[in-house]
Design a protein around this motif. Sequence first.
Motif, PDB file in Angstrom:
ATOM      1  N   PHE A  87      19.984  -2.629   8.099  1.00  0.00           N
ATOM      2  CA  PHE A  87      18.879  -1.839   8.843  1.00  0.00           C
ATOM      3  C   PHE A  87      18.706  -2.365   9.970  1.00  0.00           C
ATOM      4  CE2 PHE A  87      17.595  -1.864   4.252  1.00  0.00           C
ATOM      5  CZ  PHE A  87      16.957  -0.844   4.103  1.00  0.00           C
ATOM      6  N   GLN A  88      18.362  -1.446  10.946  1.00  0.00           N
ATOM      7  CA  GLN A  88      18.056  -2.010  12.526  1.00  0.00           C
ATOM      8  C   GLN A  88      16.739  -2.555  12.592  1.00  0.00           C
ATOM      9  OE1 GLN A  88      19.802   0.973  11.829  1.00  0.00           O
ATOM     10  NE2 GLN A  88      21.724  -0.612  11.855  1.00  0.00           N
ATOM     11  N   LYS A  89      15.729  -2.161  12.052  1.00  0.00           N
ATOM     12  CA  LYS A  89      14.209  -2.281  12.192  1.00  0.00           C
ATOM     13  C   LYS A  89      13.417  -2.590  10.817  1.00  0.00           C
ATOM     14  CE  LYS A  89      13.937  -0.348  16.700  1.00  0.00           C
ATOM     15  NZ  LYS A  89      15.084  -1.139  17.202  1.00  0.00           N
ATOM     16  N   CYS A  90      12.364  -3.666  11.086  1.00  0.00           N
ATOM     17  CA  CYS A  90      11.693  -3.491   9.808  1.00  0.00           C
ATOM     18  C   CYS A  90      10.243  -3.555  10.060  1.00  0.00           C
ATOM     19  CB  CYS A  90      11.975  -4.922   9.057  1.00  0.00           C
ATOM     20  SG  CYS A  90      11.160  -5.346   7.616  1.00  0.00           S
ATOM     21  N   ILE A  91       9.312  -2.994   9.345  1.00  0.00           N
ATOM     22  CA  ILE A  91       7.822  -3.086   9.639  1.00  0.00           C
ATOM     23  C   ILE A  91       7.570  -3.816   8.255  1.00  0.00           C
ATOM     24  CG2 ILE A  91       5.512  -1.898   9.602  1.00  0.00           C
ATOM     25  CD1 ILE A  91       7.355   0.420  11.171  1.00  0.00           C
ATOM     26  N   ASP A 129       0.979  -1.170   0.085  1.00  0.00           N
ATOM     27  CA  ASP A 129      -0.199  -0.113   0.051  1.00  0.00           C
ATOM     28  C   ASP A 129       0.893   1.109   0.087  1.00  0.00           C
ATOM     29  OD1 ASP A 129      -1.528   2.110   0.599  1.00  0.00           O
ATOM     30  OD2 ASP A 129      -2.990   1.058   2.193  1.00  0.00           O
ATOM     31  N   ASP A 130       1.053   1.960  -1.090  1.00  0.00           N
ATOM     32  CA  ASP A 130       1.980   3.009  -1.417  1.00  0.00           C
ATOM     33  C   ASP A 130       1.667   4.243  -0.480  1.00  0.00           C
ATOM     34  OD1 ASP A 130       4.443   4.086  -2.591  1.00  0.00           O
ATOM     35  OD2 ASP A 130       3.243   5.585  -3.843  1.00  0.00           O
ATOM     36  N   ALA A 131       0.272   4.341  -0.397  1.00  0.00           N
ATOM     37  CA  ALA A 131      -0.200   5.536   0.644  1.00  0.00           C
ATOM     38  C   ALA A 131       0.271   5.451   1.950  1.00  0.00           C
ATOM     39  CB  ALA A 131      -1.680   5.695   0.312  1.00  0.00           C
ATOM     40  N   PHE A 132      -0.103   4.334   2.450  1.00  0.00           N
ATOM     41  CA  PHE A 132       0.381   3.720   3.968  1.00  0.00           C
ATOM     42  C   PHE A 132       1.552   4.179   4.166  1.00  0.00           C
ATOM     43  CE2 PHE A 132       1.629   0.681   7.111  1.00  0.00           C
ATOM     44  CZ  PHE A 132       1.055   1.198   8.017  1.00  0.00           C
ATOM     45  N   LEU A 133       2.636   3.533   3.168  1.00  0.00           N
ATOM     46  CA  LEU A 133       3.925   3.660   3.067  1.00  0.00           C
ATOM     47  C   LEU A 133       4.686   5.099   3.312  1.00  0.00           C
ATOM     48  CD1 LEU A 133       5.614   0.902   0.770  1.00  0.00           C
ATOM     49  CD2 LEU A 133       5.850   0.984   3.126  1.00  0.00           C
ATOM     50  N   GLN A 134       3.935   5.946   2.431  1.00  0.00           N
ATOM     51  CA  GLN A 134       4.471   7.493   2.231  1.00  0.00           C
ATOM     52  C   GLN A 134       3.944   7.971   3.832  1.00  0.00           C
ATOM     53  OE1 GLN A 134       6.384   8.425  -0.012  1.00  0.00           O
ATOM     54  NE2 GLN A 134       6.295   6.409  -0.695  1.00  0.00           N
ATOM     55  N   ILE A 135       2.829   7.714   4.329  1.00  0.00           N
ATOM     56  CA  ILE A 135       2.514   8.435   5.581  1.00  0.00           C
ATOM     57  C   ILE A 135       3.316   7.850   6.756  1.00  0.00           C
ATOM     58  CG2 ILE A 135       0.386   8.276   7.171  1.00  0.00           C
ATOM     59  CD1 ILE A 135      -1.449   8.237   4.868  1.00  0.00           C
ATOM     60  N   LEU A 136       3.744   6.557   6.688  1.00  0.00           N
ATOM     61  CA  LEU A 136       4.484   6.014   7.726  1.00  0.00           C
ATOM     62  C   LEU A 136       5.905   6.381   7.448  1.00  0.00           C
ATOM     63  CD1 LEU A 136       4.848   3.924  10.000  1.00  0.00           C
ATOM     64  CD2 LEU A 136       5.138   2.002   8.382  1.00  0.00           C
ATOM     65  N   GLN A 137       6.565   6.530   6.273  1.00  0.00           N
ATOM     66  CA  GLN A 137       7.763   7.122   5.888  1.00  0.00           C
ATOM     67  C   GLN A 137       7.785   8.712   6.644  1.00  0.00           C
ATOM     68  OE1 GLN A 137       9.166   7.734   1.918  1.00  0.00           O
ATOM     69  NE2 GLN A 137      11.050   6.832   2.486  1.00  0.00           N
ATOM     70  N   GLU A 154      11.977  -6.222  -3.944  1.00  0.00           N
ATOM     71  CA  GLU A 154      12.417  -4.836  -3.571  1.00  0.00           C
ATOM     72  C   GLU A 154      13.081  -4.969  -2.088  1.00  0.00           C
ATOM     73  OE1 GLU A 154       9.530  -1.745  -3.731  1.00  0.00           O
ATOM     74  OE2 GLU A 154       9.501  -2.072  -5.875  1.00  0.00           O
ATOM     75  N   ALA A 155      12.505  -5.635  -0.976  1.00  0.00           N
ATOM     76  CA  ALA A 155      12.950  -5.977   0.290  1.00  0.00           C
ATOM     77  C   ALA A 155      14.154  -6.674   0.385  1.00  0.00           C
ATOM     78  CB  ALA A 155      11.876  -6.539   1.125  1.00  0.00           C
ATOM     79  N   LEU A 172       7.980   8.488  10.480  1.00  0.00           N
ATOM     80  CA  LEU A 172       9.384   8.155  11.129  1.00  0.00           C
ATOM     81  C   LEU A 172      10.229   9.150  10.870  1.00  0.00           C
ATOM     82  CD1 LEU A 172       9.262   4.298   9.957  1.00  0.00           C
ATOM     83  CD2 LEU A 172       9.116   5.368  12.064  1.00  0.00           C
ATOM     84  N   ASN A 173      10.270   9.890   9.594  1.00  0.00           N
ATOM     85  CA  ASN A 173      11.318  10.978   9.590  1.00  0.00           C
ATOM     86  C   ASN A 173      10.955  12.058  10.469  1.00  0.00           C
ATOM     87  OD1 ASN A 173      12.085   9.723   7.215  1.00  0.00           O
ATOM     88  ND2 ASN A 173      11.120  10.731   5.759  1.00  0.00           N
ATOM     89  N   ARG A 174       9.622  12.568  11.057  1.00  0.00           N
ATOM     90  CA  ARG A 174       9.507  13.550  11.893  1.00  0.00           C
ATOM     91  C   ARG A 174       9.976  12.924  13.199  1.00  0.00           C
ATOM     92  NH1 ARG A 174       4.553  14.003   9.249  1.00  0.00           N
ATOM     93  NH2 ARG A 174       3.415  12.516  10.490  1.00  0.00           N
ATOM     94  N   GLN A 175      10.297  11.521  13.385  1.00  0.00           N
ATOM     95  CA  GLN A 175      10.835  11.147  14.478  1.00  0.00           C
ATOM     96  C   GLN A 175      12.279  10.987  14.300  1.00  0.00           C
ATOM     97  OE1 GLN A 175       9.111  10.266  17.633  1.00  0.00           O
ATOM     98  NE2 GLN A 175       7.322  11.123  16.414  1.00  0.00           N
ATOM     99  N   ASN A 176      13.058  11.745  13.460  1.00  0.00           N
ATOM    100  CA  ASN A 176      14.384  11.650  12.954  1.00  0.00           C
ATOM    101  C   ASN A 176      14.712  10.276  12.929  1.00  0.00           C
ATOM    102  OD1 ASN A 176      14.870  14.552  13.039  1.00  0.00           O
ATOM    103  ND2 ASN A 176      14.879  14.348  15.458  1.00  0.00           N
ATOM    104  N   LEU A 177      13.900   9.401  12.394  1.00  0.00           N
ATOM    105  CA  LEU A 177      14.182   7.958  11.778  1.00  0.00           C
ATOM    106  C   LEU A 177      14.242   8.082  10.414  1.00  0.00           C
ATOM    107  CD1 LEU A 177      12.157   6.230  14.734  1.00  0.00           C
ATOM    108  CD2 LEU A 177      14.620   6.354  14.492  1.00  0.00           C
ATOM    109  N   LYS A 178      15.385   7.477   9.957  1.00  0.00           N
ATOM    110  CA  LYS A 178      15.461   7.284   8.393  1.00  0.00           C
ATOM    111  C   LYS A 178      14.850   5.836   7.846  1.00  0.00           C
ATOM    112  CE  LYS A 178      18.677   6.379   4.514  1.00  0.00           C
ATOM    113  NZ  LYS A 178      19.943   6.156   4.301  1.00  0.00           N
ATOM    114  N   ALA A 179      13.805   6.079   7.029  1.00  0.00           N
ATOM    115  CA  ALA A 179      13.022   4.774   6.570  1.00  0.00           C
ATOM    116  C   ALA A 179      12.977   4.618   4.875  1.00  0.00           C
ATOM    117  CB  ALA A 179      11.541   5.121   6.932  1.00  0.00           C
ATOM    118  N   ILE A 180      13.115   3.502   4.493  1.00  0.00           N
ATOM    119  CA  ILE A 180      13.403   3.073   3.006  1.00  0.00           C
ATOM    120  C   ILE A 180      11.927   2.226   2.932  1.00  0.00           C
ATOM    121  CG2 ILE A 180      14.562   1.848   1.557  1.00  0.00           C
ATOM    122  CD1 ILE A 180      16.075   4.331   2.579  1.00  0.00           C
ATOM    123  N   CYS A 181      11.208   2.544   1.771  1.00  0.00           N
ATOM    124  CA  CYS A 181       9.880   2.131   1.491  1.00  0.00           C
ATOM    125  C   CYS A 181      10.287   0.873   0.122  1.00  0.00           C
ATOM    126  CB  CYS A 181       9.031   2.941   0.841  1.00  0.00           C
ATOM    127  SG  CYS A 181       8.647   4.297   1.993  1.00  0.00           S
TER     128      CYS A 181
END
Length: 177
Positions: A49-53, A13-21, A39-40, A24-33
């Motif tokens: 990576f340290q964490k994966c959703i 779900d691209d929309a969900f990924l963009q919102i989540l990314q 792709e993963a 996380l960026n607002r929390q100063n966390l780098k996220a790759i979609c």
Amino acid sequence: MTTSDSWLLVDDDDAFLQILQRALNRQNLKAICTHNHAEALQALDSQVFQKCILDLNLAGESGLQLLPELLAKQPALEILVLTGYGSIATAVEAMRRGAVNYLCKPVTIGQLLSGFEALAVTPELREEPPSVEEMEWEHIQRVLNEHDGNVSATARALHMHRRTLQRKLQKHSRWRN
């Protein structure tokens, strides 16, 4: 390979990924979609990576099948499984395959962050036993998972007509929405 404090997001779900990314960026966390298995796995080849959703359903592919592949490439990766249709059977299977936690959508960014902090917290005890319908649903989910989501094979294993099983699955999906 580069090492940084990064999160891998895997959801179709691209929309969900963009919102989540963005959250996380607002929390100063780098996220790759990423949107699928390929792709993963490719992302893991170029970065640590340290964490994966990880979403449980990736456009018909099972996130549960991807989970051990991710851990084989990066054993220290902490994976939190997300799903829109949670069940005890899939939660247990996700944990068995190496997930650190399992949450049902929708979730807030706070719930995701604490989902990693409270690694595999014991669920609260229920005051009453599960209903017959809940027990049946959990059993159906367990057998469905054992047959990799194949409804026909699951119906045969449950000694149930395929259309009856489809009706039960459809009825439950309406409850969850």
